[in-house]
Design an enzyme around this catalytic site. Structure first.
Site, PDB file in Angstrom:
ATOM      1  N   HIS A 153       0.826  -1.217   0.000  1.00 53.09           N
ATOM      2  CA  HIS A 153       0.000   0.000   0.000  1.00 53.09           C
ATOM      3  C   HIS A 153       0.859   1.266   0.000  1.00 53.09           C
ATOM      4  CE1 HIS A 153      -3.300  -2.728   1.248  1.00 53.09           C
ATOM      5  NE2 HIS A 153      -2.348  -3.270   2.007  1.00 53.09           N
ATOM      6  N   SER A 274      14.417  21.133 -16.891  1.00 57.15           N
ATOM      7  CA  SER A 274      13.200  21.884 -17.154  1.00 57.15           C
ATOM      8  C   SER A 274      13.577  23.163 -17.886  1.00 57.15           C
ATOM      9  CB  SER A 274      12.510  22.219 -15.829  1.00 57.15           C
ATOM     10  OG  SER A 274      11.724  23.383 -15.973  1.00 57.15           O
ATOM     11  N   LYS A 280      15.705  21.537 -11.853  1.00 54.05           N
ATOM     12  CA  LYS A 280      15.035  20.253 -12.079  1.00 54.05           C
ATOM     13  C   LYS A 280      15.902  19.207 -12.771  1.00 54.05           C
ATOM     14  CE  LYS A 280      11.394  19.152 -11.296  1.00 54.05           C
ATOM     15  NZ  LYS A 280      10.095  19.412 -11.917  1.00 54.05           N
ATOM     16  N   GLU A 287       9.246   7.896 -16.921  1.00 56.40           N
ATOM     17  CA  GLU A 287       7.885   8.384 -17.194  1.00 56.40           C
ATOM     18  C   GLU A 287       7.415   7.965 -18.589  1.00 56.40           C
ATOM     19  OE1 GLU A 287       7.310  12.628 -15.567  1.00 56.40           O
ATOM     20  OE2 GLU A 287       9.457  12.289 -15.611  1.00 56.40           O
ATOM     21  N   GLN A 319      -5.690  -5.965 -42.619  1.00 57.01           N
ATOM     22  CA  GLN A 319      -4.569  -5.080 -42.963  1.00 57.01           C
ATOM     23  C   GLN A 319      -4.253  -4.119 -41.807  1.00 57.01           C
ATOM     24  OE1 GLN A 319      -4.039  -3.695 -47.079  1.00 57.01           O
ATOM     25  NE2 GLN A 319      -4.304  -1.640 -46.278  1.00 57.01           N
TER      26      GLN A 319
END
Ligand code: ARG
Length: 460
Positions: A153, A274, A280, A287, A319
């Site tokens: 979890h 970024s 960043k 991703e 096709q």
């Protein structure tokens, strides 16, 4: 190719709507191989002379060379790869070329090409799966001492080895490679000789033609053979499921690379910056892998949807199978390769992992097991440790910082030896069941994988 029956040219719009050569040209190598085997079959049946067969083969070889060199002119008006190649051959060698399509239809031809293509690419994908497994095993072996929390979890559960976590993906990939092998075995039969749907009155030695192409045998029902795309759906499923596994790995990587976890540092080569935020460093590879998995599932569903309402036998709907197939294979191959590179280059921050794994609550289950060993039924032990946990939370003190007297308020089964339980190394070493992450068990698994995966990429 069918000018005999028609009085009018196909409309330009229809030509554009129906052409497949813009994408199925990629089957040229398989198509040429298939045609060579067909020529062998025709020679054996006495339809072609040795000279004609030789002419056909050298003509096909020339065409193949031209395609490889980018000198071949593909014509949309000739619809697909099959008619482009056949027409170029006849242009080149005349009468013998016009005999090649004897006892063959584009329906068994395309089914053959597609099976050969799946077989060729299946071998490549299998090699790439093994490469990624090797990269994971290498990283596991390089970080055998790293302990990190295992989650359920996405909440901390119990301590595990980083290597154990990576080996979980090695297992998934092993099943993927096994499924790929199964699919390859099932698809490796030749549809050639099935004709348009009912074979031909000109009977070729199908087994012989199949053997020329490395098939294990021939399809048993001509109607099934020209309309069956199970083999492709199976392959797309294998690819989609492997994509799901890679997507899960991607999600772990993304979490681990975040400042909140910081379990790993991705190499600059596998991240992007970024355009706005100078600080960043984004895990785009992971991703994209997670995102592209959607395409792989989509391609599978798309093919199944195409197949579901088709009456027997060949229908032009089929096709639509090829772009799905090409896209899934291309996408998975790239994903496997780039992830292997990323895993190989990533840095593992062992001390951060260990700090997270040092959360005393990770050993709550071990404490319950301790009481079980003293004779308490597990359900009672669970409740005792639950109360102890609540106490620890209100006191804001972890298990190791509690006194024996405090422990004993919850059960008089606790004695001095309880503190020995609260040690990560001891806790891991105690997890000795097959498949559990004791360092000895994990080391043995790493050895087993190293041995079975070997060094060189497995070629078939
Ligand atoms: N381009 C076709 C395909 O991809 C080849 C078979 C065409 N057969 C036919 N009868 N129209 O399925």
């Amino acid at each position: 190719m069918w000018k005999g029956r028609f009085q009018k040219e196909t409309s330009d719009l229809v030509k554009r709507y129906g052409e497949s050569v813009s994408f199925d040209w990629r089957l040229y190598a398989q198509d040429i191989r298939g045609s060579m085997a067909q020529a062998d079959g025709l020679l054996r049946a006495g339809i072609l002379t040795t000279a004609e067969c030789r002419q056909i083969k050298s003509g096909l070889r020339e065409i193949e060379k031209e395609i490889q060199d980018g000198r071949f002119t593909w014509k949309f008006s000739l619809e697909d790869v099959h008619m482009n190649i056949e027409s170029a051959l006849t242009e080149r060698i005349g009468a013998a070329g016009a005999k090649l399509h004897t006892a063959r239809s584009r329906n068994d031809q395309v089914a053959t090409d597609a099976r050969l293509y799946c077989r060729d690419e299946g071998a490549v994908m299998s090699g790439l799966m093994r490469d990624l497994q090797r990269a994971l095993v290498r990283s596991a072996a390089a970080h055998v001492e790293v302990i990190l929390p295992g989650y359920t979890h996405l909440q901390r559960g119990q301590p595990v080895l980083f290597a154990h976590h990576l080996l979980a993906y090695v297992e998934m990939l092993d099943r993927d490679a096994g499924r790929l092998d199964d699919a390859m075995r099932r698809l490796n039969v030749s549809p050639l000789g099935s004709g348009a749907l009912a074979g031909s009155t000109i009977v070729l030695d199908r087994e012989y033609v199949a053997a020329q192409l490395g098939f294990d045998g021939v399809t048993r029902n001509s109607m099934d053979a020209v309309s069956d795309r199970d083999f492709m759906a199976e392959l797309l499923f294998v690819i989609a499921l492997c994509g799901v596994h890679l997507s899960r790995l991607a999600e772990d990587i993304i979490l681990w690379a975040s400042a909140e976890f910081a379990f790993i540092t991705l190499d600059d080569a596998h991240t992007t910056g970024s355009s706005l935020m100078p600080q960043k460093k984004n895990p785009d590879v992971a991703e994209l892998t997670r995102g592209k998995c959607g395409r792989l599932i989509g391609n599978l569903v798309s093919l199944l949807t195409t197949l579901k309402g088709l009456p027997m036998t060949y229908n032009r709907d089929l096709q639509e199978d090829k772009e799905r197939l090409f896209d899934s294979i291309d996408t998975l191959k790239m994903a496997l390769a780039v992830n292997a590179e990323m895993i190989t280059a990533m840095q593992v921050n062992g001390s951060v992992c260990r700090a997270a794994a040092s959360d005393p609550f990770l050993l709550a289950t071990d404490l319950a097991d301790y009481l079980v060993k003293k004779g308490l039924p597990f359900r009672h032990a669970h409740e005792v440790i639950g109360k102890l946990t609540a106490f620890s939370l209100t006191e804001k003190r972890g298990f190791p910082d509690m006194t024996l007297e405090e422990f004993r308020q919850f059960s008089d089964e606790f004695s001095d030896d309880v503190f020995a339980v609260l040690n990560l190394e001891t806790a891991l070493a105690a997890r000795q069941a097959p498949g559990a992450p004791s360092p000895a068990g994990v080391a043995a698994e790493i050895k087993r994988w190293q041995k079975s995966l070997g060094k060189p990429a497995r070629k078939r």
